[in-house]
Design a protein around this motif. Structure first.
Motif: not given
Length: 200
Positions: A102-105, A110-111, A134-137
């Motif tokens: 959710l934080i990524y999107h 986290l970008s 990449f680690p995220f998401p």
């Protein structure tokens, strides 16, 4: 053939594939840790490590300016090590994974859009690579996997027909299939092109 890998269809298609791969990492790890008296992962770890190395070496020899140094197999190897402590608490693990996704999107926290170009400035790596994860998401997706094992989704009834058995076989031998599928696809495409050129 000409197409854009940034087309929304292909981006979504890749996301579906990665989600299937990565939830399976957490899911299977949870099952092993909770069903085996003395769980051992060293065989799987060695297979993943060697396979990732083979991918890197093969792509370096074939396309040295775009070789894969941290693709899906490399990420799966790292993620399979990271997920083990979290499998003891599948619900907390899934909540943590959902928060990461959710934080990524919905934020930019986290970008890291310049991470790739920054890395290649300081380390002698190609400016482009055939595959990178990449680690995220995606670590969040791995963290959701144990919950599926906790909910016993693997015990849900499935239709007993030929297609199910084919999928089960592919699941049991996912790694060798993954390693060989590109060779098979390239051979099929090359054969198709030869046949077309013969008639047209």
């Amino acid at each position: 053939m000409s197409f854009s890998i940034y087309d929304p269809f292909w981006v979504s298609f890749r996301s579906v594939i990665l989600t299937l791969f990565l939830t399976a990492i957490g899911w299977s790890t949870y099952l092993v840790l909770n069903k085996a008296k003395s769980p051992s992962f060293w065989k799987r770890d060695i297979k993943l490590f060697v396979s990732a190395g083979v991918i890197s070496l093969a792509t370096y020899l074939a396309v040295p300016d775009q070789w894969i140094y941290f693709g899906i197999l490399h990420f799966i190897f790292i993620a399979s090590l990271m997920i083990r402590p979290f499998c003891k608490w599948p619900i907390s693990s899934a909540l943590m994974g959902a928060v990461i996704v959710l934080i990524y999107h919905f934020t930019t926290w986290l970008s890291f859009p310049n991470a790739f170009s920054t890395i290649t400035q300081y380390i002698s790596l190609p400016q482009r690579t055939l595959d990178i994860v990449f680690p995220f998401p995606w670590i969040g997706i791995v963290l959701m996997g144990p919950l599926l094992g906790y909910l016993n989704w693997h015990k849900l009834p499935v239709p007993n027909f030929f297609g199910t058995h084919v999928l089960a076989f592919m699941g049991r031998y996912a790694l060798p299939i993954y390693l060989l599928h590109q060779l098979v696809l390239f051979a099929l495409v090359a054969t198709f092109k030869m046949v077309l050129s013969h008639f047209f």
